[in-house]
Design a protein around this motif. Structure first.
Motif, short mmCIF file in Angstrom:
data_model
loop_
_atom_site.label_atom_id
_atom_site.label_comp_id
_atom_site.label_asym_id
_atom_site.label_seq_id
_atom_site.Cartn_x
_atom_site.Cartn_y
_atom_site.Cartn_z
N PHE A 43 9.62 3.75 -1.19
CA PHE A 43 9.67 2.52 -0.39
C PHE A 43 10.62 2.71 0.78
CE2 PHE A 43 12.97 2.03 -3.66
CZ PHE A 43 14.07 1.64 -2.92
N GLY A 44 10.69 1.70 1.65
CA GLY A 44 11.61 1.75 2.78
C GLY A 44 11.13 2.64 3.91
N PHE A 45 9.83 2.59 4.21
CA PHE A 45 9.27 3.49 5.22
C PHE A 45 9.55 3.03 6.65
CE2 PHE A 45 7.15 4.74 1.39
CZ PHE A 45 7.00 6.11 1.54
N SER A 46 10.21 1.92 6.81
CA SER A 46 10.78 1.49 8.10
C SER A 46 9.75 1.45 9.22
CB SER A 46 11.97 2.41 8.47
OG SER A 46 12.94 2.40 7.45
N GLY A 47 8.58 0.92 8.91
CA GLY A 47 7.54 0.74 9.91
C GLY A 47 6.70 1.96 10.18
N SER A 48 6.89 3.04 9.39
CA SER A 48 6.17 4.29 9.66
C SER A 48 5.47 4.84 8.42
CB SER A 48 7.13 5.35 10.21
OG SER A 48 7.72 4.92 11.43
N GLY A 49 5.07 3.96 7.50
CA GLY A 49 4.53 4.44 6.24
C GLY A 49 3.03 4.60 6.17
N PHE A 50 2.29 4.05 7.13
CA PHE A 50 0.83 4.03 7.00
C PHE A 50 0.23 5.43 7.03
CE2 PHE A 50 -3.47 3.53 8.94
CZ PHE A 50 -4.05 2.81 7.91
N GLN A 51 0.54 6.18 8.07
CA GLN A 51 -0.06 7.52 8.20
C GLN A 51 0.32 8.42 7.03
OE1 GLN A 51 1.43 10.71 8.66
NE2 GLN A 51 -0.52 11.78 8.91
N ILE A 52 1.58 8.43 6.67
CA ILE A 52 2.07 9.36 5.67
C ILE A 52 1.74 8.93 4.25
CG2 ILE A 52 4.37 8.35 5.32
CD1 ILE A 52 5.54 11.16 5.43
N GLY A 53 1.31 7.68 4.09
CA GLY A 53 1.09 7.12 2.77
C GLY A 53 0.25 7.98 1.83
N PRO A 54 -0.94 8.44 2.25
CA PRO A 54 -1.74 9.28 1.35
C PRO A 54 -1.05 10.59 0.98
CG PRO A 54 -3.11 8.35 3.08
CD PRO A 54 -1.69 8.06 3.46
N GLY A 55 -0.24 11.14 1.88
CA GLY A 55 0.50 12.36 1.57
C GLY A 55 1.59 12.10 0.55
N VAL A 56 2.25 10.94 0.67
CA VAL A 56 3.25 10.56 -0.31
C VAL A 56 2.59 10.33 -1.66
CG1 VAL A 56 4.99 8.83 -0.93
CG2 VAL A 56 4.74 9.55 1.46
#
Length: 389
Positions: free
Chosen positions: A334-347
């Motif tokens: 959590f806490g992706f600070s507005g930048s979590g969408f693109q990286i989400g599937p990789g996480v």
């Protein structure tokens, strides 16, 4: 109700649904508990940028992994989330930022991200619509964008088709460690048990991590989003301004239907209690001034809708990803600070690997929740010393 699975995922955003999807591909049983609807909050209200460039170098391994999933999303999900690998370009107005573009490009190359930095005549020949204040452009040709309103729900449906249990409108109020795993209780009194738990509840994650002795300085903010009337499709690249001046930091993308999706600038208010966030009119007006500065031709466009949502931010703008330092079998993202969408599937894929095998080749130490516990301990020791002296 009393259900059991190998893994309980708390939070049905892009990270939670993709983790469930990849866990099921590994044949692990999984229950996703979502307080509202999948993709309803930060994962569904963001800009939709599938952007690797500009990320901390430590994020690029997961970001590259995510891009491979975005490329295969139609095949993997059996539906279209409107991923468009149109390219992503960042521009800047200040000389020190232009120097940073070149330095970042040199460093990112070693992490599998190839960028092209353009200045002066070469830049204006490639992007003749840019305002003349722009000094440099950094081009990432393989990045692009997708539709955030579609993505997390699509991953959730795909996970369900593989056998995951997706439980919406279910708020988790308590987690406790017990023999053999964890006991998770909902506001309705339902009990769920699992050997492992992943907390990826966005702006609400701190409430749960605090129960388990790992509080973090998480704050909620609302992105300032807007969309224009449709016009002829001419801007293939997603475009954004890189700057340390928050008011200048705006970005836009055009979808094939012609509308331009706009965002950036200072955030607006967000409230985790009411689950609401607002767009401030003055922010939208300021955004439009910055868009005219970046691309003067955007000046005549009419904004037809604005929106926001509840996003979570940490002081260092880096997410928490990885195992708890207090309880074996507990994990966070959590806490992706507005930048979590693109990286989400990789996480999600990385966490599924970690939960299933106990290891991942992608280093996660820099994302550990322990970095905030160290700070809290130092602060407490300082306060004790001052009191005793």
């Amino acid at each position: 109700m009393n259900e059991r699975a190998d893994v309980i995922v708390i939070g049905g955003g892009i990270v939670g649904t993709t983790t469930a999807f990849f866990l099921r591909r590994r044949k692990r049983s999984v229950i996703v508990l979502e307080r509202g609807l999948t993709g309803q909050q930060a994962s569904g209200v963001n800009f939709g940028g599938v952007r690797r460039q500009g990320r901390a170098l430590s994020q690029l391994a997961m970001s590259n992994r995510a891009l491979q999933t975005w490329k295969r999303s139609r095949e993997l999900l059996g539906e279209d989330v409107e991923f468009l690998p149109s390219g992503h370009t960042r521009v800047c107005y200040h000389a020190h930022d232009a120097e940073y573009f070149q330095r970042y490009a040199d460093e990112a190359r070693a992490h599998g991200l190839d960028l092209e930095v353009l200045e002066g005549r070469a830049m204006f020949e490639r992007f003749p619509f840019l305002g003349r204040e722009v000094l440099a452009a950094s081009v990432s040709p393989l990045d692009g964008h997708a539709n955030p309103r579609l993505a997390a729900p699509a991953f959730g449906r795909a996970a369900a088709r593989l056998g995951a249990r997706i439980v919406e409108n279910t708020e988790v109020v308590h987690i406790e460690k017990e023999a053999g795993g964890f006991r998770v209780e909902s506001a309705a009194g339902d009990i769920y048990r699992a050997e492992q738990v992943l907390v990826c509840a966005g702006a609400w994650a701190n409430t749960l991590s605090t129960q388990l002795g790992e509080p973090v300085p998480l704050v909620a903010r609302g992105p300032q989003m807007a969309v224009t009337e449709p016009v002829p499709y001419v801007f293939q690249h997603s475009m954004g301004v890189y700057t340390t001046v928050k008011a200048e930091s705006v970005y836009f993308r055009q979808i094939p239907r012609g509308n331009l999706v706009l965002g950036g600038g200072p955030p607006g208010p967000a409230d985790i209690a009411t689950r609401r966030a607002g767009v401030l009119p003055e922010n939208t007006v300021a955004q439009m001034a910055q868009f005219r500065r970046m691309v003067p031709a955007l000046g005549p466009l009419h904004v037809i809708r604005v929106w926001s949502g509840v996003e979570s931010y940490l002081p260092d703008s880096e997410p928490v990803i990885g195992p708890s330092t207090k309880a074996d079998g507990l994990f966070y993202a959590f806490g992706f600070s507005g930048s979590g969408f693109q990286i989400g599937p990789g996480v999600g894929e990385t966490l599924a690997e970690l939960l299933d095998t106990g290891a991942t080749p992608i280093p996660l130490d820099s994302f550990s929740i322990q970095r905030f516990q160290r700070g809290a301990s130092a602060h407490a020791e300082s306060a004790t010393s001052e009191t005793s002296s």
